[in-house]
Design an enzyme around this catalytic site. Structure first.
Site, short mmCIF file in Angstrom:
data_model
loop_
_atom_site.label_atom_id
_atom_site.label_comp_id
_atom_site.label_asym_id
_atom_site.label_seq_id
_atom_site.Cartn_x
_atom_site.Cartn_y
_atom_site.Cartn_z
N LYS A 22 0.83 -1.20 0.00
CA LYS A 22 0.00 0.00 0.00
C LYS A 22 0.87 1.26 0.00
CE LYS A 22 -1.87 1.77 3.96
NZ LYS A 22 -1.68 3.21 4.07
N ASN A 23 1.92 1.25 0.83
CA ASN A 23 2.70 2.48 0.99
C ASN A 23 3.61 2.79 -0.20
OD1 ASN A 23 1.45 2.97 3.37
ND2 ASN A 23 3.23 2.58 4.69
N CYS A 126 -5.30 13.32 12.79
CA CYS A 126 -5.61 11.93 12.51
C CYS A 126 -5.41 11.14 13.78
CB CYS A 126 -4.78 11.38 11.35
SG CYS A 126 -3.31 10.54 11.81
N ARG A 131 0.72 14.68 13.16
CA ARG A 131 1.26 14.44 11.82
C ARG A 131 1.28 15.69 10.94
NH1 ARG A 131 -0.73 8.62 9.67
NH2 ARG A 131 1.26 8.60 8.61
N ASP A 316 4.72 0.79 11.97
CA ASP A 316 3.49 0.18 11.44
C ASP A 316 3.32 -1.28 11.91
OD1 ASP A 316 2.78 2.49 10.20
OD2 ASP A 316 3.29 1.85 8.17
N ILE A 338 8.17 7.15 16.68
CA ILE A 338 7.81 7.87 15.44
C ILE A 338 6.56 8.72 15.62
CG2 ILE A 338 7.35 7.63 12.96
CD1 ILE A 338 10.05 6.47 13.67
N ARG A 408 -8.85 -0.47 4.62
CA ARG A 408 -7.98 0.55 4.03
C ARG A 408 -6.63 -0.04 3.69
NH1 ARG A 408 -6.55 4.66 7.84
NH2 ARG A 408 -5.09 4.97 6.16
C1 UD1 Z 1 4.47 6.99 6.19
C2 UD1 Z 1 3.60 5.76 6.03
C3 UD1 Z 1 3.07 5.30 7.37
C4 UD1 Z 1 4.22 5.10 8.36
C5 UD1 Z 1 5.12 6.32 8.40
C6 UD1 Z 1 6.36 6.12 9.24
C7 UD1 Z 1 2.67 5.95 3.81
C8 UD1 Z 1 1.47 6.14 2.95
N1 UD1 Z 1 2.51 6.07 5.13
O1 UD1 Z 1 3.65 8.02 6.71
O2 UD1 Z 1 2.35 4.08 7.18
O3 UD1 Z 1 3.70 4.86 9.65
O4 UD1 Z 1 5.53 6.69 7.08
O5 UD1 Z 1 7.06 5.02 8.80
O6 UD1 Z 1 3.74 5.66 3.32
N2 UD1 Z 1 6.68 14.77 10.44
C9 UD1 Z 1 6.81 16.10 10.77
N3 UD1 Z 1 6.62 17.04 9.77
C10 UD1 Z 1 6.31 16.67 8.50
C11 UD1 Z 1 6.18 15.30 8.18
C12 UD1 Z 1 6.38 14.37 9.19
O7 UD1 Z 1 7.09 16.47 11.91
O8 UD1 Z 1 6.14 17.56 7.65
C13 UD1 Z 1 6.88 13.76 11.51
C14 UD1 Z 1 5.63 12.92 11.79
O9 UD1 Z 1 4.74 13.57 12.67
C15 UD1 Z 1 6.24 11.67 12.38
C16 UD1 Z 1 7.55 11.53 11.61
O10 UD1 Z 1 7.83 12.83 11.07
O11 UD1 Z 1 6.54 11.89 13.74
C17 UD1 Z 1 7.53 10.51 10.50
O12 UD1 Z 1 6.42 10.76 9.66
P1 UD1 Z 1 6.46 10.39 8.11
O13 UD1 Z 1 7.60 9.48 7.85
O14 UD1 Z 1 6.38 11.64 7.32
O15 UD1 Z 1 5.09 9.58 7.95
P2 UD1 Z 1 4.16 9.54 6.67
O16 UD1 Z 1 4.95 9.76 5.44
O17 UD1 Z 1 2.96 10.39 6.90
#
Ligand code: UD1
Length: 429
Positions: A22-23, A126, A131, A316, A338, A408
């Protein structure tokens, strides 16, 4: 709303086909916005999130054609999507669509890179924490986009196109890395991304973009270099297997006992998770056909685990591991680094008789002799599946309510488990 009923206590035997990730699928579909030619994706899982993203892309003018059945195909084979963003008619992604799926925010990168502008709703809160998207916005700004925030929307403009730059992420972010790579692919000049996410899905998307004519090197390491090109073409790409689905079923087997082949699974995508499972007492072996997981006789040993970006233990799989540890012979500690607030499954596992104490980001799980079935509520994707895992070993019947979260991210979960002997059924609601 559908529910899932599970009667615990059956061991699992047989094989489970692992679907496409999915990711990886979601950012690959989004990458189709970068070209006017058709992108063909094979091994796409049949998931609610894929359908939702199809609707979101449709709003930008993207046509998605789902390939029909092929000779010898089984219901478990992934689908083929033909995605064409020949004409983008709308560069706005509205709140009612983006709020349903966070990853859809990532459309901002290809839209601004190709069209010079994008207006995308902030995703909002969420279930697993705040996030934010600040790092995604920072990355686009480093590539020369003018950013404005207005009425809950991020507006990114680059009238004369994006230009290469240096992006140094202060924190590893998967979404930030995807958006930076996509945007940089069509920027003028070279982009260097430091502290990039090393997740296998990042590499899978970069491989696909390279087939489309992008010049990306280092994807899968923490330093990615992108030489921008003026246009990208179509390509055909096969989505890699889902390592989170793999790890989830591996934990299910470790929990229920038995012997199952996870077909098409790749150990290199999940070494940290497999190491933890082996430490917990599961027998893991890699075969040509996938990964075999067995637990016969031996009890479940407690573990100490801290979630971390790839190649560390994935967040995850945190909820699923916690479900497994509820029945360990001893006390385990699981630390979530995370996402804050990713512990909603704890109270539901406690309803099944688990002994878990939370202290900030660390959970202490004292193994109990047995869990007992009860009605429970699914709160997010990975939390829901942890309840299914716990229920497989619980005495009596567990009813998991609100299973739309499961749909999902897990394709035909109840079919895959019942084919291995689990007493699990969906009750249409
Ligand atoms: C992706 C995955 C999700 C997984 C996560 C971490 C997909 C569709 N989803 O989510 O399943 O749990 O990676 O492996 O691939 N952060 C910030 N600012 C930002 C962006 C992120 O502070 O602009 C923080 C987040 O709050 C979190 C950390 O960075 O604490 C990691 O998040 P991120 O790797 O970006 O997660 P996603 O890409 O949303």
């Amino acid at each position: 709303m559908d529910r899932i009923r599970i009667k615990g206590g059956r061991r699992l035997h047989g094989s489970i086909p692992i679907s496409g990730a999915k990711n990886a699928t979601l950012p690959l579909m989004i990458a189709s916005l970068l070209t006017e030619e058709t992108l063909v994706l094979d091994n796409v899982p049949r998931l609610a999130d894929v359908g939702q993203l199809q609707r979101i892309l449709g709003n930008h003018g993207v046509d998605v054609m789902v390939g029909g059945k092929r000779p010898g195909e089984t219901p478990y084979d992934g689908q083929t999507l033909h995605i064409s963003a020949a004409r983008i008619v709308d560069t706005t992604a509205p709140y009612d669509l983006v709020s349903k799926m966070r990853a859809s925010f990532w459309v901002i990168a290809p839209l601004v890179a190709r069209m010079g502008q994008a207006r995308v709703s902030m995703p909002g809160g969420c279930a697993i924490g705040t996030r934010p998207v600040d790092l995604l916005i920072m990355a686009l700004a480093r590539l020369g986009a003018d950013i404005e925030i207005d009425g809950g929307y991020v507006i990114a403009r680059a009238k004369n196109g994006l230009k290469g730059g240096e992006i140094n992420f202060p924190k590893v972010t998967v979404g930030g890395t995807h958006t930076a790579i996509m945007a940089a692919s069509l920027a003028r000049g070279t982009t260097v991304i430091e502290n990039a996410a090393r997740e296998p899905e990042v590499k899978d998307v970069a491989d696909c973009l390279n087939q489309m004519g992008a010049k990306i090197s280092g994807a899968g390491t923490s330093r990615v270099i992108v030489e921008g090109v003026s246009r990208l073409s179509g390509a055909r790409h096969r989505v890699l297997p889902d390592r989170i689905e793999t790890g989830t079923y591996a934990m299910a087997v470790a929990m229920a006992g038995g012997d199952v082949l996870l077909e098409n699974a790749r150990p290199d995508l999940l070494q940290a998770g497999l190491d933890v499972l082996a430490e917990a007492g599961a027998e893991i072996s890699a075969t040509n056909a996938g990964i075999r997981v067995a637990r016969n006789g031996a009890g479940i040993a407690p573990v100490e685990v801290v979630t971390a970006p790839f190649p560390g233990f994935p967040t995850d799989l945190q909820a699923q591991l916690m479900a497994l540890m509820t029945c360990a012979k001893g006390t385990s500690h699981i630390t979530e680094t995370i996402f804050e607030n990713r512990f909603m499954h704890v109270q539901e596992l406690v309803r099944l008789g688990a002994h878990i104490q939370l202290n900030g980001e660390c959970a202490t799980i004292e193994g109990v002799g047995k869990l007992t079935g009860a009605p429970v509520m699914a709160t997010d994707l990975r939390a829901s599946v942890s309840l299914v895992i716990a229920a497989l070993a619980a005495e009596g019947e567990t009813m998991v309510n609100r299973v739309y979260h499961l749909d999902r991210g897990f394709e035909r979960l109840e079919d895959k488990l019942s084919a291995c002997g689990a007493a699990i059924e969906r009750i249409a609601g």
